[in-house]
Design a protein around this motif. Sequence first.
Motif, short mmCIF file in Angstrom:
data_model
loop_
_atom_site.label_atom_id
_atom_site.label_comp_id
_atom_site.label_asym_id
_atom_site.label_seq_id
_atom_site.Cartn_x
_atom_site.Cartn_y
_atom_site.Cartn_z
N ALA A 3 0.95 -1.24 0.10
CA ALA A 3 0.07 0.14 -0.12
C ALA A 3 0.79 1.35 -0.01
O ALA A 3 1.80 1.39 0.70
CB ALA A 3 -0.96 0.05 1.12
N PRO A 4 0.49 2.48 -0.89
CA PRO A 4 1.18 3.67 -0.65
C PRO A 4 1.25 3.75 0.83
O PRO A 4 0.48 3.83 1.50
CB PRO A 4 0.22 4.40 -1.57
CG PRO A 4 -0.56 3.72 -2.39
CD PRO A 4 -0.87 2.24 -1.58
N GLY A 5 2.40 4.76 1.07
CA GLY A 5 2.61 5.24 2.54
C GLY A 5 3.49 4.21 3.15
O GLY A 5 3.82 4.17 4.42
N THR A 6 3.70 2.66 2.81
CA THR A 6 4.54 1.72 3.34
C THR A 6 5.84 2.36 3.20
O THR A 6 6.28 3.18 2.23
CB THR A 6 4.60 0.66 2.51
OG1 THR A 6 3.48 -0.02 2.57
CG2 THR A 6 5.61 -0.29 2.87
N GLU A 7 6.56 2.31 4.37
CA GLU A 7 8.17 2.80 4.41
C GLU A 7 9.05 1.50 4.47
O GLU A 7 8.65 0.67 5.36
CB GLU A 7 7.95 3.47 5.81
CG GLU A 7 9.55 4.19 6.12
CD GLU A 7 9.14 5.49 7.13
OE1 GLU A 7 8.47 6.48 6.62
OE2 GLU A 7 9.74 5.40 8.23
N LEU A 8 9.99 1.52 3.88
CA LEU A 8 11.11 0.56 3.80
C LEU A 8 12.19 1.06 4.59
O LEU A 8 12.93 2.33 4.19
CB LEU A 8 11.51 0.27 2.53
CG LEU A 8 12.83 -0.69 2.33
CD1 LEU A 8 12.40 -2.01 2.83
CD2 LEU A 8 13.00 -0.93 0.79
N ILE A 9 12.99 0.36 5.55
CA ILE A 9 14.12 0.83 5.97
C ILE A 9 15.22 -0.21 5.85
O ILE A 9 14.94 -1.35 5.96
CB ILE A 9 14.10 0.94 7.54
CG1 ILE A 9 13.23 2.11 7.91
CG2 ILE A 9 15.48 1.40 8.13
CD1 ILE A 9 13.17 2.32 9.44
N MET A 10 15.97 -0.07 4.84
CA MET A 10 17.09 -1.04 4.39
C MET A 10 18.34 -0.77 4.63
O MET A 10 18.92 0.51 4.33
CB MET A 10 16.74 -1.06 2.71
CG MET A 10 18.04 -1.97 1.89
SD MET A 10 17.40 -2.04 0.17
CE MET A 10 18.85 -2.84 -0.51
N GLU A 11 18.91 -1.72 5.24
CA GLU A 11 20.42 -1.67 5.46
C GLU A 11 21.36 -1.86 4.33
O GLU A 11 21.05 -3.02 3.66
CB GLU A 11 21.09 -2.44 6.60
CG GLU A 11 22.39 -2.15 7.03
CD GLU A 11 22.76 -2.86 8.16
OE1 GLU A 11 23.66 -2.53 8.99
OE2 GLU A 11 22.12 -3.92 8.68
N TYR A 12 22.46 -1.41 3.91
CA TYR A 12 23.15 -1.77 2.72
C TYR A 12 24.62 -1.51 3.11
O TYR A 12 24.98 -0.80 3.75
CB TYR A 12 22.72 -1.00 1.52
CG TYR A 12 22.88 0.69 1.57
CD1 TYR A 12 23.98 1.12 0.88
CD2 TYR A 12 21.83 1.43 2.03
CE1 TYR A 12 24.14 2.50 0.89
CE2 TYR A 12 22.07 2.68 2.23
CZ TYR A 12 22.94 3.38 1.59
OH TYR A 12 22.98 4.85 1.57
N ALA A 13 25.33 -2.08 2.24
CA ALA A 13 27.08 -1.97 2.35
C ALA A 13 27.49 -1.09 1.47
O ALA A 13 26.95 -1.22 0.17
CB ALA A 13 27.65 -3.41 2.58
N LEU A 14 28.33 -0.24 2.00
CA LEU A 14 29.18 0.63 0.95
C LEU A 14 30.39 0.19 0.40
O LEU A 14 31.01 -0.82 0.96
CB LEU A 14 29.67 1.96 1.80
CG LEU A 14 28.67 2.75 2.50
CD1 LEU A 14 29.51 3.82 3.52
CD2 LEU A 14 27.91 3.67 1.58
N PRO A 15 30.51 0.36 -1.07
CA PRO A 15 31.86 -0.22 -1.59
C PRO A 15 32.96 0.63 -0.84
O PRO A 15 32.89 1.64 -0.18
CB PRO A 15 31.71 0.69 -2.97
CG PRO A 15 30.90 1.68 -2.77
CD PRO A 15 29.82 1.39 -1.87
N PRO A 16 34.21 -0.31 -0.98
CA PRO A 16 35.48 0.47 -0.31
C PRO A 16 35.67 1.84 -0.58
O PRO A 16 36.25 2.39 0.60
CB PRO A 16 36.67 -0.30 -0.98
CG PRO A 16 35.78 -1.58 -1.56
CD PRO A 16 34.44 -1.25 -2.00
N GLU A 17 35.66 2.49 -1.48
CA GLU A 17 35.79 3.74 -1.71
C GLU A 17 35.15 4.74 -0.73
O GLU A 17 35.57 5.84 -0.54
CB GLU A 17 36.05 4.47 -3.24
CG GLU A 17 34.48 4.56 -3.96
CD GLU A 17 34.04 3.14 -4.32
OE1 GLU A 17 33.30 3.13 -5.15
OE2 GLU A 17 34.91 2.03 -4.04
#
Length: 296
Positions: free
Chosen positions: A185-199
């Motif tokens: 549904a619209p208004g759904t919120e996603l909190i996603m963890e992600y890894a950064l590249p080395p630089e």
Amino acid sequence: MDQGPSQTAMMAAAGRAAHLVVDHEPYLFQDTVAATLLGERAAELIAYHREYGDHPVLSGTRAQVNARSHYTEARLSAGFTQYVILGAGLDTFAYRSPLARQVSVYEVDHPATQRWKCELLAAAGIDTTTAHFVGVDFEHDNLASELTARGFDPTRPALVSWLGVSMYLTAPAITATLAILATFAPGTELIMEYALPPELRDEYGAAYAEFALPATAERGEPWLTFFTPATLTTILTGHGFTVAEHISQRDSVPPTLWHRTDPLHPADLCRLTRAVLHQPHTAGTRSAGSGGGDTP
């Protein structure tokens, strides 16, 4: 999971449990159930943190798992009535937070992971009536259908947390899962963890990665995918999400919580993105990959 319980899920829970034993106040987060859930393994795992607590992997894990939990659970105050935890692992929100009786909690993970967790919960005598377990084999099952079958209302917005997972997945698996989330549904919120590249990593993030990435690979859980904030924003936008913010570990908790006398300090290796779904998309019938779940 065919080779046994996820080691990274155990390490994440141990990091939350050890934080209350090894580190000093102010606490980044207070998981008062993690040690109980770990059962007979708790003393052994916490002992590593007691003895080697200043090692970059152990201190880095404690900082990472507690900061991200603080930020994510705080978002529930925005009024969500459904909370979907992708790759739930040994997450304990449903068993310790008063909000768990006001919010419908859906723990999504591989069926084998959930069987293991349910065994731990039963052994610890923890009430599970505040959680809906959604066992999903992402190679064969449809996430949206499995959620709906367990009471999830696709017409109401949800908070979706996806922590400690994306780095263990391939890029196609991540986009396939986002395609399913884009039908919520619209208004759904996603909190996603992600890894950064080395630089893009800072000094502490690089030190953590130097030890942690080979260790997880040796356990059969290698990090596969890394994003720059700009790249991830483009992917999320393509699935109907508007990115509200990318947030570093330092900024995921109040600044005063980093005024510390113990070995904890923020590292810029993984970030969180908060994105809001405005226009639901039509997705295919299959998604891919939840990873080890709730991992460091």
